[in-house]
Design a protein around this motif. Structure first.
Motif, PDB file in Angstrom:
ATOM      1  N   LEU A   1       0.855  -1.184   0.000  1.00 31.26           N
ATOM      2  CA  LEU A   1       0.000   0.000   0.000  1.00 31.26           C
ATOM      3  C   LEU A   1       0.889   1.231   0.000  1.00 31.26           C
ATOM      4  O   LEU A   1       1.909   1.265   0.698  1.00 31.26           O
ATOM      5  N   MET A   2       0.477   2.244  -0.770  1.00 25.50           N
ATOM      6  CA  MET A   2       1.265   3.461  -0.869  1.00 25.50           C
ATOM      7  C   MET A   2       0.383   4.669  -0.593  1.00 25.50           C
ATOM      8  O   MET A   2      -0.054   5.351  -1.509  1.00 25.50           O
ATOM      9  N   PRO A   3       0.138   4.937   0.714  1.00 31.46           N
ATOM     10  CA  PRO A   3      -0.634   6.131   1.055  1.00 31.46           C
ATOM     11  C   PRO A   3       0.190   7.383   0.728  1.00 31.46           C
ATOM     12  O   PRO A   3       1.402   7.386   0.940  1.00 31.46           O
ATOM     13  N   ALA A   4      -0.455   8.404   0.234  1.00 28.30           N
ATOM     14  CA  ALA A   4       0.248   9.647  -0.108  1.00 28.30           C
ATOM     15  C   ALA A   4       1.015  10.169   1.101  1.00 28.30           C
ATOM     16  O   ALA A   4       0.505  10.196   2.220  1.00 28.30           O
ATOM     17  N   GLY A   5       2.270  10.533   0.881  1.00 30.57           N
ATOM     18  CA  GLY A   5       3.081  11.149   1.930  1.00 30.57           C
ATOM     19  C   GLY A   5       3.716  10.192   2.914  1.00 30.57           C
ATOM     20  O   GLY A   5       4.389  10.633   3.842  1.00 30.57           O
ATOM     21  N   LEU A   6       3.506   8.887   2.750  1.00 26.23           N
ATOM     22  CA  LEU A   6       4.074   7.905   3.673  1.00 26.23           C
ATOM     23  C   LEU A   6       4.924   6.888   2.918  1.00 26.23           C
ATOM     24  O   LEU A   6       4.761   6.696   1.717  1.00 26.23           O
ATOM     25  N   ARG A   7       5.781   6.223   3.661  1.00 23.54           N
ATOM     26  CA  ARG A   7       6.552   5.125   3.062  1.00 23.54           C
ATOM     27  C   ARG A   7       5.601   3.972   2.744  1.00 23.54           C
ATOM     28  O   ARG A   7       4.588   3.800   3.414  1.00 23.54           O
ATOM     29  N   PRO A   8       5.940   3.171   1.746  1.00 28.10           N
ATOM     30  CA  PRO A   8       5.083   2.030   1.409  1.00 28.10           C
ATOM     31  C   PRO A   8       4.924   1.072   2.592  1.00 28.10           C
ATOM     32  O   PRO A   8       5.842   0.880   3.385  1.00 28.10           O
ATOM     33  N   LEU A   9       3.743   0.499   2.689  1.00 29.52           N
ATOM     34  CA  LEU A   9       3.428  -0.519   3.687  1.00 29.52           C
ATOM     35  C   LEU A   9       3.454  -1.862   2.965  1.00 29.52           C
ATOM     36  O   LEU A   9       2.709  -2.062   2.005  1.00 29.52           O
TER      37      LEU A   9
END
Length: 155
Positions: free
Chosen positions: A59-67
């Motif tokens: 998952l790649m939420p905007a502004g965060l490192r990938p999960l």
């Protein structure tokens, strides 16, 4: 838009899909996968949401490192810190869905209405609109599953 299609096609080619066609039934199955993801959230059912994701999903939420992977995703969405999120409404519109072989991408937008209780017990009612892009693949059993999902809030 054309560059997105080219990029996804290149990724699909590199992944070595064994099936050439993407049928109307495949499109329906990917739409059903997106709906299962949405209804899992509406039911506030973590198991139902997670069942739509590949165990190694990113998952790649905007502004965060990938999960990466189920454990990381669960820690992000359902942290063990006393906070809680309750979804009241979640609408998704599919703007584009294309596929080739065992891979497909879905681009859409949606709106979310939810309540968030922080670890201190403070409750906030929130709403957002976002755009998202998902990549799904057909697993070895023939089931479509989300392998990548990225989103960005637009309001």
């Amino acid at each position: 838009m054309r560059s997105l299609l080219v990029a996804v096609t290149l990724v699909m080619s590199a992944c070595g899909s064994t099936q050439v066609s993407f049928t109307a039934a495949d499109e329906q199955a990917v739409r059903a996968l997106e709906e299962a993801y949405r209804t899992g959230w509406l039911a506030n059912d973590p198991a139902a949401v997670m069942s739509t994701l590949d165990p190694e999903a990113v998952l790649m939420p905007a502004g965060l490192r990938p999960l990466i992977g189920h454990a990381s995703i669960q820690d992000y969405w359902w942290p063990d810190d006393g906070s809680a999120t309750t979804i009241h409404a979640y609408e998704i519109v599919v703007d584009e869905l294309e596929g080739s072989g065992d891979l497909a991408y879905l681009r859409g937008r949606g709106s979310l209405d939810f309540t968030y209780q922080d670890p201190a017990g403070v409750v906030s009612r929130l709403a957002s609109e976002a755009v998202h892009l998902s990549v799904a693949r057909r697993d070895e059993t023939g089931k479509w599953i989300i392998v990548r999902r990225s989103w960005s809030a637009i309001r």
